[in-house]
Design a protein around this motif. Sequence first.
Motif, PDB file in Angstrom:
ATOM      1  N   ASN A 773      43.932  67.122  76.097  1.00  0.00           N
ATOM      2  CA  ASN A 773      44.223  68.372  76.733  1.00  0.00           C
ATOM      3  C   ASN A 773      44.230  68.229  78.262  1.00  0.00           C
ATOM      4  OD1 ASN A 773      44.647  69.984  74.472  1.00  0.00           O
ATOM      5  ND2 ASN A 773      42.340  70.018  74.279  1.00  0.00           N
ATOM      6  N   LEU A 774      45.290  68.800  78.767  1.00  0.00           N
ATOM      7  CA  LEU A 774      45.447  68.929  80.271  1.00  0.00           C
ATOM      8  C   LEU A 774      45.723  70.363  80.572  1.00  0.00           C
ATOM      9  CD1 LEU A 774      47.001  65.596  81.737  1.00  0.00           C
ATOM     10  CD2 LEU A 774      44.542  66.349  82.126  1.00  0.00           C
ATOM     11  N   LEU A 775      45.560  70.663  81.752  1.00  0.00           N
ATOM     12  CA  LEU A 775      45.950  72.037  82.556  1.00  0.00           C
ATOM     13  C   LEU A 775      47.074  71.754  83.326  1.00  0.00           C
ATOM     14  CD1 LEU A 775      42.683  73.751  82.877  1.00  0.00           C
ATOM     15  CD2 LEU A 775      44.228  74.304  81.124  1.00  0.00           C
ATOM     16  N   ARG A 776      48.268  72.188  83.299  1.00  0.00           N
ATOM     17  CA  ARG A 776      49.259  71.748  83.886  1.00  0.00           C
ATOM     18  C   ARG A 776      49.692  73.090  84.914  1.00  0.00           C
ATOM     19  NH1 ARG A 776      55.279  70.835  81.582  1.00  0.00           N
ATOM     20  NH2 ARG A 776      55.084  72.975  81.274  1.00  0.00           N
ATOM     21  N   LYS A 777      50.266  72.769  86.102  1.00  0.00           N
ATOM     22  CA  LYS A 777      50.694  73.812  87.159  1.00  0.00           C
ATOM     23  C   LYS A 777      51.869  73.408  87.817  1.00  0.00           C
ATOM     24  CE  LYS A 777      49.118  76.632  90.995  1.00  0.00           C
ATOM     25  NZ  LYS A 777      50.442  75.989  91.935  1.00  0.00           N
ATOM     26  N   PHE A 778      52.906  74.041  87.963  1.00  0.00           N
ATOM     27  CA  PHE A 778      54.304  73.799  88.620  1.00  0.00           C
ATOM     28  C   PHE A 778      53.892  74.243  90.288  1.00  0.00           C
ATOM     29  CE2 PHE A 778      56.957  72.584  85.443  1.00  0.00           C
ATOM     30  CZ  PHE A 778      56.505  73.507  84.152  1.00  0.00           C
ATOM     31  N   LYS A 779      54.552  73.419  91.167  1.00  0.00           N
ATOM     32  CA  LYS A 779      54.487  73.682  92.534  1.00  0.00           C
ATOM     33  C   LYS A 779      54.476  75.154  92.925  1.00  0.00           C
ATOM     34  CE  LYS A 779      56.524  72.206  96.978  1.00  0.00           C
ATOM     35  NZ  LYS A 779      57.591  71.454  97.510  1.00  0.00           N
ATOM     36  N   ASN A 780      55.334  75.943  92.478  1.00  0.00           N
ATOM     37  CA  ASN A 780      55.458  77.391  92.883  1.00  0.00           C
ATOM     38  C   ASN A 780      54.731  78.508  92.032  1.00  0.00           C
ATOM     39  OD1 ASN A 780      56.950  76.495  95.245  1.00  0.00           O
ATOM     40  ND2 ASN A 780      58.801  76.404  94.114  1.00  0.00           N
ATOM     41  N   GLU A 825      47.468  72.466 100.329  1.00  0.00           N
ATOM     42  CA  GLU A 825      48.246  72.863  98.986  1.00  0.00           C
ATOM     43  C   GLU A 825      47.404  73.976  98.492  1.00  0.00           C
ATOM     44  OE1 GLU A 825      48.737  68.428  98.314  1.00  0.00           O
ATOM     45  OE2 GLU A 825      50.204  69.491  97.119  1.00  0.00           O
ATOM     46  N   ASN A 826      46.194  74.401  98.936  1.00  0.00           N
ATOM     47  CA  ASN A 826      45.530  75.649  98.379  1.00  0.00           C
ATOM     48  C   ASN A 826      45.311  75.513  96.753  1.00  0.00           C
ATOM     49  OD1 ASN A 826      44.002  78.098  99.116  1.00  0.00           O
ATOM     50  ND2 ASN A 826      45.768  79.147  98.551  1.00  0.00           N
ATOM     51  N   ILE A 827      44.713  74.629  96.416  1.00  0.00           N
ATOM     52  CA  ILE A 827      44.757  74.336  94.753  1.00  0.00           C
ATOM     53  C   ILE A 827      43.317  75.234  94.450  1.00  0.00           C
ATOM     54  CG2 ILE A 827      44.495  72.960  93.143  1.00  0.00           C
ATOM     55  CD1 ILE A 827      47.440  73.033  93.808  1.00  0.00           C
ATOM     56  N   HIS A 836      54.189  63.348  91.840  1.00  0.00           N
ATOM     57  CA  HIS A 836      55.583  63.997  92.615  1.00  0.00           C
ATOM     58  C   HIS A 836      56.326  62.776  92.791  1.00  0.00           C
ATOM     59  CE1 HIS A 836      53.988  61.908  96.293  1.00  0.00           C
ATOM     60  NE2 HIS A 836      52.662  62.245  95.806  1.00  0.00           N
ATOM     61  N   PHE A 837      57.754  63.320  92.766  1.00  0.00           N
ATOM     62  CA  PHE A 837      58.941  62.345  92.927  1.00  0.00           C
ATOM     63  C   PHE A 837      59.873  63.190  93.700  1.00  0.00           C
ATOM     64  CE2 PHE A 837      61.948  59.095  92.293  1.00  0.00           C
ATOM     65  CZ  PHE A 837      63.167  59.681  91.976  1.00  0.00           C
ATOM     66  N   LYS A 838      60.142  62.913  94.801  1.00  0.00           N
ATOM     67  CA  LYS A 838      61.071  63.843  95.744  1.00  0.00           C
ATOM     68  C   LYS A 838      60.509  65.166  95.926  1.00  0.00           C
ATOM     69  CE  LYS A 838      64.882  60.550  95.279  1.00  0.00           C
ATOM     70  NZ  LYS A 838      66.444  60.362  95.060  1.00  0.00           N
ATOM     71  N   SER A 839      61.544  66.101  95.182  1.00  0.00           N
ATOM     72  CA  SER A 839      61.115  67.312  95.395  1.00  0.00           C
ATOM     73  C   SER A 839      60.123  67.822  94.330  1.00  0.00           C
ATOM     74  CB  SER A 839      62.293  68.377  95.359  1.00  0.00           C
ATOM     75  OG  SER A 839      63.115  67.995  94.380  1.00  0.00           O
ATOM     76  N   HIS A 840      60.130  67.080  93.318  1.00  0.00           N
ATOM     77  CA  HIS A 840      59.330  67.661  92.143  1.00  0.00           C
ATOM     78  C   HIS A 840      57.874  67.360  91.987  1.00  0.00           C
ATOM     79  CE1 HIS A 840      63.455  67.726  90.163  1.00  0.00           C
ATOM     80  NE2 HIS A 840      63.758  66.565  90.611  1.00  0.00           N
ATOM     81  N   VAL A 841      57.149  68.187  91.874  1.00  0.00           N
ATOM     82  CA  VAL A 841      55.566  68.270  92.213  1.00  0.00           C
ATOM     83  C   VAL A 841      55.016  68.893  90.832  1.00  0.00           C
ATOM     84  CG1 VAL A 841      53.751  69.027  93.550  1.00  0.00           C
ATOM     85  CG2 VAL A 841      55.965  68.244  94.623  1.00  0.00           C
TER      86      VAL A 841
END
Length: 876
Positions: A773-780, A825-827, A836-841
């Motif tokens: 199990n992992l918790l995932r969060k997108f950039k925005n 980044e205020n996580i 991250h790869f280019k603009s994908h975070v």
Amino acid sequence: MVEPGDREVAGQRLGIPESLGVSTLEPGQRPPTTPPGRQVSIRVQLLDDVTEVFDISQRAPAKALFDLVCVHLNLAERDYFGLQYQNPRRMMVWLDLLKPTLKQIRRPKNTILRFVVKFFPPDHTQLLEELTRYLFALQIKHDLACGRLTCNDTSAALLVSHIVQSEIGDFDEVQSFQHLLHNKYMPNQDALMDKITEYHHKHVGQTPAESDYQLLEIARRLEMYGVRLHPAKDREGTKLSLAVSHIGLLVFQVLYVLQIAYQDTLEFVMASRDCCKIFWKICVEYHAFFRLFEEPKPKAKAVLFTRGSSFRFSGRTQKQVFDYVKDSEFQKVPFESSNGHQPSPINAHSSPLSSPLFTDAGYVRTDDEDEVRRKKCPTDKAYFIAKELLTTERTFQKDLAVITVWFQAVLGKEDILPDSVRTLINTNYDPVYQLHQAFLKEVEQRLQEGRSNAHIKGDYQRVGDVMLKNIQGLKQLTSLLQRHGEVLVELERSCRASQRLQELCREFEQQKVCYLSLNMFLLRPLHRLLHYKLILERLCKHYPPTHQDFRDSRAALADISEMVLQLQGTMMKMENIQKLLELKKDLTGIQDLAIPGREFIRLGCLSKLSGKGLQQRMFFLFSDSLVYTSRGMTADNQFKVHGQLPLYGMTIRESEDEWGVPHSFTLFGQRQSVVVAASCVSEMVKWMEDIRMAVVLVEQSNRPSSVFWMFYKSPEEGGVEAESEEELSASRSSLERQSAQRGNTTVHVCWHRNTSVSMVDFSVAVENQLSGNLLRKFKNSNGWQKLWVVFTNFSLFFYKSHQDDYPLASLPLLGYSLTVPAETENIQKDYVFKLHFKSHVYYFRSESQYTFQRSVPLATCCVVVVLSSVVWCCLR
């Protein structure tokens, strides 16, 4: 080298009695008896540079001396070692154990024998005793100091940092600097002082045993690991060096290692007859030790005439050593515990060598460990190892079901599969599936996940017995596992014979449940053996010898190591065939790609220089040819072959100054030359090294490349279809998608990410698989989403829960970088890492401090194909 002041440190590592005492492995065993007669003293220098004196009879065979040394060291896996001395011609030779010592050493008073490692296994985990691994670590230390173990500066500094950690403990700026000033571990140590101390600072809390383990893990991956060079010449008089390893004969020329595997007869010339005979004997012994199941029997003596040498290998083979140590497991004298209640055969007087695993000194226990285990979220490492076993077994069970349930259901709808192939699949996979079903239930019951507090009661501390039972069951199915490669080959042959069966398999691969290629699922049972081995290694490394689960875990590790060793050849062969068959689906314009003898080496993106400038091309390096392609416009997004460069006779050189193109190099073939450019320096180096290696190998085989592609007329490649920027950008931005296998294969990911992968990378990826199990969060986004994640084949596959039959989406990780989020980044969450790869975070959060601490030391901004184990660790 070990300084006098450091010998006391080494003396705390292995407890050896001053007298010849009783072996720790064989209670009741006495020192070898010596034949009657006049005694002579022989000096032997051990691996810690201490010289011991042994008295033997003048008529005694050398084996008597060797046994005295091994009993003195309490050494069970003695057959990996040997006694070496300098003969009158100043050549280092091995003492022949079958001949009398004094027939070989004419002046014993002036001779010092060296007790050293003789046979280097490819994997140090094949060494079952901690004492043996410590002796190997000392050998690596010697090889590094004398310049025999050459490597790049980074590897050398890392090796020395583990040696220093083992000798003086945790980093202290003054102490560490002074220690390095007074101890030389490598020739150019002064230039690397800063890098050594930087790495040493990261090893805080690492025990001497753990440092030895890391030292061997790094060393075994080096090109010159265990290599002993012997000067020679080929037929043309070219100077080269020969060496022998577990895989066979190695030839070193222009700094490139060549494994000779293509010709039956090769001729080399050495400086003298003695040099030839010394090297020939080494070849005989290496072949016998690693390839034979038992010691070869002596030849019957000729009545009148003798012909040839009577030399033969003397001692146990590697398999016999495995069996001996494993069978002796239940005869061991109990280890001394911290409270001293258990008797120990180790004398209180410390001798030159001492190991932390002969007591519980190597086991670090915190004061509040027992209290922590009673908490809801345990921190004991054994819990997470046991949980990893459970989570990965669930994924493996579903992978097996892809073959035994889902694929069989599809085949049952149409009677197009030959009965022989259907029977082959059923008989070789169904028993394995049923065995693992029962094993998964046992693991679930032991952990009782979701139904009770197993982690509080400590039930997870007894998984070694369950694993031992399962692995012993698997050993009974070894003959079935050996035939899984045959299933792969026969299914492919049936698909070539039946167009409908080929279409049916292609349609099945498009189903969501088949999230990888069908061929990969066929090899999953073989890959699972590697996972069991890694899990058991971590358990045995974590447990103190007095732990209730230690003995079963060690026995299980011995069994699974034996199985891996037995099936290793089949596994490597089948992985290569599987990769060739997979590439065949991604390429158009080829025929007979998977032919006997051809091996896949590397695939990736390079820019090819033509009359129209640099054009992006996909290159495929095989053991006989280099093929370049362009991205086609077919429904399956296949790559169209445009050219083939035979490797036979090819030369290569850097061309940045000549063409003004960064990271470019030129390939000079027999009929044409090609200029290509890589995306960065590291990519250029990888390609050039692999191509050069392949060229030397194919030239050694004297076998010109086979033509296996259909010719396409494309002068200056003017007829190549060009991809639009919109198409490229759209493809690059939508690689996290619902599984569409052909558009999401490694080949396509390398194309979009402008990178490459090698067969070595694929082999590493096979070992680094995990579920959890992992918790995932997108950039925005603001919220975190809990997902069941499977990490395999350079990708993350996302599920709602482990009970789902297929993934919701996937994220290919090739080319991604891994870092820790910055404060800006205020996580504001613990245990978070960023991909991250280019603009994908993407941000991912693990559920415990343990899993995060496993990944933080490696969390630097690196390519994930190199750091695939980082994500793997984070999932635990």
